[in-house]
Design a protein around this motif. Sequence first.
Motif, PDB file in Angstrom:
ATOM      1  N   ARG A  96       0.845  -1.191   0.000  1.00 25.97           N
ATOM      2  CA  ARG A  96       0.000   0.000   0.000  1.00 25.97           C
ATOM      3  C   ARG A  96       0.883   1.245   0.000  1.00 25.97           C
ATOM      4  N   LEU A  97       0.574   2.158  -0.913  1.00 23.68           N
ATOM      5  CA  LEU A  97       1.325   3.406  -1.035  1.00 23.68           C
ATOM      6  C   LEU A  97       0.362   4.574  -0.911  1.00 23.68           C
ATOM      7  N   LEU A 113       5.105  10.457 -12.351  1.00 26.34           N
ATOM      8  CA  LEU A 113       5.989  10.241 -11.204  1.00 26.34           C
ATOM      9  C   LEU A 113       5.601   8.984 -10.427  1.00 26.34           C
ATOM     10  N   LEU A 114       4.302   8.695 -10.359  1.00 24.19           N
ATOM     11  CA  LEU A 114       3.827   7.544  -9.592  1.00 24.19           C
ATOM     12  C   LEU A 114       3.886   6.242 -10.386  1.00 24.19           C
ATOM     13  N   GLU A 115       3.976   6.350 -11.690  1.00 22.01           N
ATOM     14  CA  GLU A 115       3.919   5.169 -12.549  1.00 22.01           C
ATOM     15  C   GLU A 115       4.922   4.082 -12.174  1.00 22.01           C
ATOM     16  N   LYS A 123       1.688  -6.760  -6.060  1.00 21.24           N
ATOM     17  CA  LYS A 123       0.412  -6.050  -6.157  1.00 21.24           C
ATOM     18  C   LYS A 123       0.510  -4.767  -5.340  1.00 21.24           C
ATOM     19  N   VAL A 124       0.151  -3.643  -5.961  1.00 19.02           N
ATOM     20  CA  VAL A 124       0.231  -2.331  -5.306  1.00 19.02           C
ATOM     21  C   VAL A 124      -1.168  -1.748  -5.213  1.00 19.02           C
ATOM     22  N   ARG A 125      -1.504  -1.226  -4.043  1.00 23.25           N
ATOM     23  CA  ARG A 125      -2.758  -0.492  -3.879  1.00 23.25           C
ATOM     24  C   ARG A 125      -2.393   0.952  -3.552  1.00 23.25           C
ATOM     25  N   LEU A 126      -2.658   1.835  -4.500  1.00 24.47           N
ATOM     26  CA  LEU A 126      -2.279   3.237  -4.377  1.00 24.47           C
ATOM     27  C   LEU A 126      -3.444   4.044  -3.824  1.00 24.47           C
ATOM     28  N   GLN A 127      -3.132   4.872  -2.837  1.00 22.78           N
ATOM     29  CA  GLN A 127      -4.136   5.783  -2.295  1.00 22.78           C
ATOM     30  C   GLN A 127      -3.617   7.204  -2.479  1.00 22.78           C
ATOM     31  N   CYS A 128      -4.313   7.996  -3.277  1.00 16.84           N
ATOM     32  CA  CYS A 128      -3.870   9.363  -3.590  1.00 16.84           C
ATOM     33  C   CYS A 128      -4.799  10.377  -2.948  1.00 16.84           C
ATOM     34  N   GLY A 129      -4.198  11.426  -2.409  1.00 20.47           N
ATOM     35  CA  GLY A 129      -4.960  12.550  -1.892  1.00 20.47           C
ATOM     36  C   GLY A 129      -4.309  13.841  -2.346  1.00 20.47           C
ATOM     37  N   ASP A 146       2.970   8.158   2.849  1.00 22.25           N
ATOM     38  CA  ASP A 146       4.306   7.608   2.646  1.00 22.25           C
ATOM     39  C   ASP A 146       5.193   8.581   1.874  1.00 22.25           C
ATOM     40  N   VAL A 147       4.582   9.377   1.003  1.00 18.74           N
ATOM     41  CA  VAL A 147       5.348  10.296   0.164  1.00 18.74           C
ATOM     42  C   VAL A 147       4.464  11.470  -0.240  1.00 18.74           C
ATOM     43  N   VAL A 148       5.097  12.623  -0.414  1.00 23.94           N
ATOM     44  CA  VAL A 148       4.418  13.814  -0.934  1.00 23.94           C
ATOM     45  C   VAL A 148       5.104  14.220  -2.229  1.00 23.94           C
ATOM     46  N   LEU A 149       4.312  14.495  -3.263  1.00 24.71           N
ATOM     47  CA  LEU A 149       4.829  14.999  -4.524  1.00 24.71           C
ATOM     48  C   LEU A 149       4.474  16.473  -4.623  1.00 24.71           C
ATOM     49  N   ALA A 150       5.488  17.304  -4.869  1.00 27.66           N
ATOM     50  CA  ALA A 150       5.271  18.747  -4.827  1.00 27.66           C
ATOM     51  C   ALA A 150       6.190  19.461  -5.808  1.00 27.66           C
ATOM     52  N   ASP A 151       5.934  20.766  -5.963  1.00 30.00           N
ATOM     53  CA  ASP A 151       6.745  21.576  -6.870  1.00 30.00           C
ATOM     54  C   ASP A 151       7.884  22.274  -6.141  1.00 30.00           C
TER      55      ASP A 151
END
Length: 296
Positions: A96-97, A113-115, A123-129, A146-151
């Motif tokens: 789970r990510l 970026l998440l690909e 098996k990956v279960r992705l949860q995005c917010g 688990d991780v933040v994607l930002a500019d």
Amino acid sequence: MSERINFKHLHYFWAVAHAGGVTRAAEQLGVSAQTVSGQISRLEQSLERTLFRQQGRQLVLTEAGHVTLRYADQIFMLGEELQETLEDAQLDKTIRLAAGISDVLPKAIALKLLEPALRLDAKVRLQCGEGDFDELLADLTRHRLDVVLADRPMAAGGSQPFQSWLLMRCPVMIAGAAELWRRYAEGFPASLNQAPMLLPSRHHVLRSQLDQWFEERRIKPDIVAEFDDGALLDAFGRQGFGLFPSTAPSAGDANAPQALGEVDGVWEHYYAIANRRRLQHPGVQAMLQATIDAAL
């Protein structure tokens, strides 16, 4: 507050708040109205706050009641998620990510970026917010992400438990729908003076770079609109409401937005931010490794 919250009492409060009354909540719960009222009274005693007040024949939430309901909604939503998760037969084989996406990040960039994480053999279960940068960092601190994607990276200094990695950088272009492209492409960038322009709002990292670029070239665009949401900016740009900065204008379609030219020296940077202790997460590792591989 001298007692711990009794979640059974909280559940009765939550049921009444959503049902709109004690009698209806009691019917839904399959208990008597007196039982419901008694449970709520005990909750109010433990919290030392009044959660409902009578308004005519109706019960309405007090301010303390509204606050309590917001937390109760989150608590019972998480409870439902927990039950759903534990019912997953593949639970022990699933990675789970939980990723937080800054609201200024283009959706196509977030996907790219998440690909790598989604291409793991497991098996990956992705949860995005999606959310504000500071809100996402707060969730990262609470181990909800688990991780933040930002500019932008984390601010330097201090004993931060986080680390930032540059995953991608993209050149920025000024693009426009077909009619605007025909009108302003010739003579770029001087042609941008007084041209209708859609820009990110001033809290966006790119905005300060664009403002400086315009100023250095003595260009004063006609700012038609400013946007917090990059996807909304892009949508308005594609409809021809103004020229707009883009990292990936369309190609091949004569009616799609086309690049007038590159904003030389201006780049969009995209970062992954994670707690150092979470670096062993296979999904985060896959994202970082993809960046290393691309640089080779």
